[in-house]
Design a protein around this motif. Structure first.
Motif, mmCIF file in Angstrom:
data_model
loop_
_atom_site.group_PDB
_atom_site.id
_atom_site.type_symbol
_atom_site.label_atom_id
_atom_site.label_comp_id
_atom_site.label_asym_id
_atom_site.label_seq_id
_atom_site.Cartn_x
_atom_site.Cartn_y
_atom_site.Cartn_z
ATOM 1 N N ARG A 254 16.960 -10.279 55.949
ATOM 2 C CA ARG A 254 16.534 -9.614 54.424
ATOM 3 C C ARG A 254 16.675 -10.303 53.261
ATOM 4 O O ARG A 254 18.255 -10.480 53.658
ATOM 5 C CB ARG A 254 15.786 -8.444 54.461
ATOM 6 C CG ARG A 254 14.461 -7.893 55.083
ATOM 7 C CD ARG A 254 14.017 -6.254 54.888
ATOM 8 N NE ARG A 254 13.657 -5.767 56.005
ATOM 9 C CZ ARG A 254 12.377 -6.303 56.437
ATOM 10 N NH1 ARG A 254 11.910 -7.394 56.123
ATOM 11 N NH2 ARG A 254 11.690 -6.446 57.663
ATOM 12 N N PHE A 255 16.396 -10.704 52.434
ATOM 13 C CA PHE A 255 17.263 -10.736 50.870
ATOM 14 C C PHE A 255 17.992 -9.770 50.634
ATOM 15 O O PHE A 255 17.638 -8.987 50.301
ATOM 16 C CB PHE A 255 16.147 -10.890 49.551
ATOM 17 C CG PHE A 255 15.550 -12.244 49.316
ATOM 18 C CD1 PHE A 255 15.923 -13.366 48.973
ATOM 19 C CD2 PHE A 255 14.050 -12.361 50.713
ATOM 20 C CE1 PHE A 255 15.045 -14.360 49.116
ATOM 21 C CE2 PHE A 255 13.757 -12.881 49.930
ATOM 22 C CZ PHE A 255 13.586 -14.308 49.787
ATOM 23 N N PRO A 256 19.473 -9.439 50.878
ATOM 24 C CA PRO A 256 20.207 -8.798 51.091
ATOM 25 C C PRO A 256 21.064 -8.971 49.493
ATOM 26 O O PRO A 256 20.528 -9.861 48.692
ATOM 27 C CB PRO A 256 22.039 -9.948 51.300
ATOM 28 C CG PRO A 256 21.863 -10.963 51.657
ATOM 29 C CD PRO A 256 20.017 -11.185 51.519
ATOM 30 N N THR B 192 2.577 -15.894 49.705
ATOM 31 C CA THR B 192 3.101 -16.821 48.222
ATOM 32 C C THR B 192 4.479 -17.154 48.452
ATOM 33 O O THR B 192 4.797 -18.319 48.545
ATOM 34 C CB THR B 192 2.938 -16.645 47.234
ATOM 35 O OG1 THR B 192 2.083 -15.507 46.929
ATOM 36 C CG2 THR B 192 2.811 -17.856 46.196
ATOM 37 N N CYS B 193 5.352 -16.660 48.649
ATOM 38 C CA CYS B 193 7.052 -16.929 48.922
ATOM 39 C C CYS B 193 6.981 -17.661 50.271
ATOM 40 O O CYS B 193 7.695 -18.396 50.204
ATOM 41 C CB CYS B 193 8.201 -16.121 49.038
ATOM 42 S SG CYS B 193 7.540 -14.512 49.821
ATOM 43 N N VAL B 194 6.758 -17.629 51.511
ATOM 44 C CA VAL B 194 6.889 -18.776 52.224
ATOM 45 C C VAL B 194 6.372 -19.826 52.566
ATOM 46 O O VAL B 194 6.255 -20.522 52.877
ATOM 47 C CB VAL B 194 5.709 -17.632 53.325
ATOM 48 C CG1 VAL B 194 5.966 -18.806 54.658
ATOM 49 C CG2 VAL B 194 6.487 -16.071 54.205
ATOM 50 N N GLY B 195 4.420 -19.394 52.028
ATOM 51 C CA GLY B 195 3.756 -20.793 51.662
ATOM 52 C C GLY B 195 4.747 -21.633 50.507
ATOM 53 O O GLY B 195 4.195 -22.754 50.560
ATOM 54 N N LEU C 197 11.885 -19.419 54.770
ATOM 55 C CA LEU C 197 11.475 -17.937 54.408
ATOM 56 C C LEU C 197 10.465 -17.699 55.783
ATOM 57 O O LEU C 197 9.609 -19.057 56.140
ATOM 58 C CB LEU C 197 10.806 -17.062 53.685
ATOM 59 C CG LEU C 197 12.045 -17.443 51.791
ATOM 60 C CD1 LEU C 197 10.903 -18.013 50.888
ATOM 61 C CD2 LEU C 197 11.769 -16.027 52.517
ATOM 62 N N SER C 198 10.306 -17.000 56.438
ATOM 63 C CA SER C 198 9.254 -16.416 57.325
ATOM 64 C C SER C 198 8.435 -15.369 57.637
ATOM 65 O O SER C 198 9.447 -14.555 56.531
ATOM 66 C CB SER C 198 9.868 -16.853 58.858
ATOM 67 O OG SER C 198 10.894 -16.094 59.658
ATOM 68 N N LEU C 199 7.603 -14.937 58.290
ATOM 69 C CA LEU C 199 7.140 -13.438 58.058
ATOM 70 C C LEU C 199 8.239 -13.293 59.369
ATOM 71 O O LEU C 199 7.724 -13.346 60.307
ATOM 72 C CB LEU C 199 5.750 -13.669 58.281
ATOM 73 C CG LEU C 199 5.048 -13.679 56.830
ATOM 74 C CD1 LEU C 199 3.691 -14.034 56.707
ATOM 75 C CD2 LEU C 199 5.372 -13.603 55.364
ATOM 76 N N GLU D 181 11.301 -12.682 55.458
ATOM 77 C CA GLU D 181 12.494 -13.251 56.038
ATOM 78 C C GLU D 181 13.556 -14.343 55.552
ATOM 79 O O GLU D 181 12.419 -15.388 55.491
ATOM 80 C CB GLU D 181 12.192 -12.981 57.439
ATOM 81 C CG GLU D 181 12.197 -11.232 57.809
ATOM 82 C CD GLU D 181 12.686 -11.075 59.844
ATOM 83 O OE1 GLU D 181 13.070 -10.650 60.493
ATOM 84 O OE2 GLU D 181 11.974 -12.918 60.247
ATOM 85 N N ILE D 182 14.778 -13.987 55.750
ATOM 86 C CA ILE D 182 14.599 -15.586 54.602
ATOM 87 C C ILE D 182 16.060 -16.022 56.198
ATOM 88 O O ILE D 182 17.316 -15.007 56.232
ATOM 89 C CB ILE D 182 15.748 -15.257 53.700
ATOM 90 C CG1 ILE D 182 16.415 -16.919 52.497
ATOM 91 C CG2 ILE D 182 16.860 -14.638 52.927
ATOM 92 C CD1 ILE D 182 15.970 -16.312 51.728
ATOM 93 N N ASP D 183 16.074 -17.344 56.527
ATOM 94 C CA ASP D 183 17.209 -18.411 57.039
ATOM 95 C C ASP D 183 17.968 -18.610 56.124
ATOM 96 O O ASP D 183 17.841 -19.478 55.199
ATOM 97 C CB ASP D 183 16.164 -18.995 57.830
ATOM 98 C CG ASP D 183 18.108 -19.401 58.680
ATOM 99 O OD1 ASP D 183 18.850 -19.052 58.701
ATOM 100 O OD2 ASP D 183 17.534 -20.318 59.337
ATOM 101 N N LEU D 184 18.794 -17.570 55.382
ATOM 102 C CA LEU D 184 20.068 -18.926 54.750
ATOM 103 C C LEU D 184 20.563 -19.672 54.516
ATOM 104 O O LEU D 184 20.953 -20.464 53.584
ATOM 105 C CB LEU D 184 21.683 -17.249 54.666
ATOM 106 C CG LEU D 184 21.164 -15.769 54.037
ATOM 107 C CD1 LEU D 184 21.081 -14.775 54.336
ATOM 108 C CD2 LEU D 184 20.459 -15.709 52.698
#
Ligand SMILES: Cc1cc2nc3c(=O)[nH]c(=O)nc-3n(C[C@H](O)[C@H](O)[C@H](O)COP(=O)(O)OP(=O)(O)OC[C@H]3O[C@@H](n4cnc5c(N)ncnc54)[C@H](O)[C@@H]3O)c2cc1C
Length: 194
Positions: free
Chosen positions: A4-6, A26-29, A36-38, A45-48
C-alpha cells in the motif's frame, strides 16, 4: 515489491486512509506504468519497483477532497451550492425506455441503457464502459466494454457492490474510438479531476 502507499512515500495521498478511498479505480486507470493494481477488496496497491513517481494517481484521487464551489460552477454555473447539494438541480424529468426489453430489464425504467443503445446505433460512440455481476463469482461485480444491444442489456440493474469503474481507463488507452461510461458520483469526480 507490492505495497500500500507507505506514509513516507512521495505519493502518499488521501486514499492511503482506507476510509477516504472511494475505490473508484481512477488511480489504477491513469497509471502509465501499470504500477497500480487493485487488491481483492478493490483498494489500490502499488508496485514500488514500477512506480515512476509521475504523480498522476495523486492528482486524480477522488477521495482526497471535493471542491464544492468549483463543482457547483461546473454543474450549475454558479458557486452557491451547499455541501449537500440539496435543492440544486437543473431540470427534473421522468422518463422510461420505449424499447420494452430495455424498460422492463432496467433498474428504473432503462433510460441509462436506452441512451447507450441509441448512441451506439447512431454511431456517436463505439462502446460503453458498464458493469455486470461476475458469472464465476456472482457476489462480485465486473467491468466490461459493451458493444451492441445484447451486451448493453447484460449491464442492466443496479449492483450494490463496489465496482472500480475507472480502472478500465488503462485498457481504453490501447483502443481507438469513442466510449461512454456509466459511473457513480465518486467515480465521475475522479474523471473530472482527470
Ligand atoms: C450503488 C447504486 C446506488 C444507487 N442509489 C440510488 C439512490 O439512492 N437513489 C436513486 O434515485 N437512484 C439510485 N441509484 C440509481 C438507480 O438504481 C438506477 O441505477 C438508475 O435510476 C438508472 O436506472 P436505469 O433503469 O435507467 O438503468 P439500467 O438500464 O438498469 O442500467 C444500469 C446502469 O448502471 C450501471 N451500474 C449498475 N451498478 C453499478 C455500480 N455498482 N457501479 C457503477 N455502475 C453501475 C450499469 O453498468 C448500467 O449501465 C443507485 C445506483 C447504484 C448502482
Amino acid at each position: 515489491m507490492t505495497a500500500r502507499f507507505p506514509p513516507n512515500h512521495p505519493l502518499y495521498i488521501a486514499f492511503t486512509e482506507k476510509d477516504l478511498c472511494t475505490r473508484c479505480g481512477t488511480c489504477v486507470g491513469v497509471c502509465p506504468n501499470g504500477a497500480l493494481s487493485l487488491d481483492k477488496d478493490n483498494y489500490p496497491e502499488i508496485d514500488l519497483d514500477n512506480c515512476v513517481q509521475c504523480g498522476l494517481c495523486a492528482k486524480v484521487c477522488a477521495g482526497g477532497s471535493v471542491n464544492f464551489a468549483e463543482l457547483s460552477e461546473i454543474t450549475f454555473g454558479h458557486k452557491e451550492a451547499t455541501i449537500d447539494f440539496d435543492d440544486h438541480f437543473l431540470q427534473s424529468t421522468i422518463g422510461y425506455a420505449t424499447d420494452e426489453k430495455l424498460r422492463t430489464g432496467g433498474a428504473s425504467g432503462g433510460v441509462v441503457s436506452a441512451l447507450l443503445w441509441n448512441m451506439q446505433k447512431e454511431g456517436t460512440i463505439d462502446g460503453c464502459i458498464v458493469t455486470r455481476m461476475s458469472r464465476e463469482n456472482p457476489c462480485r461485480g465486473e467491468l466490461y466494454i459493451a458493444k451492441g444491444y445484447d451486451e448493453i442489456r447484460q449491464s442492466q440493474q443496479s449492483k450494490y457492490v463496489v465496482i472500480p469503474v475507472n480502472s478500465l481507463l488503462a485498457k481504453l488507452r490501447n483502443l481507438t474510438g469513442r466510449y461512454a461510461i456509466v459511473a457513480l458520483p465518486c467515480q465521475v469526480h475522479g474523471l473530472r479531476l482527470l
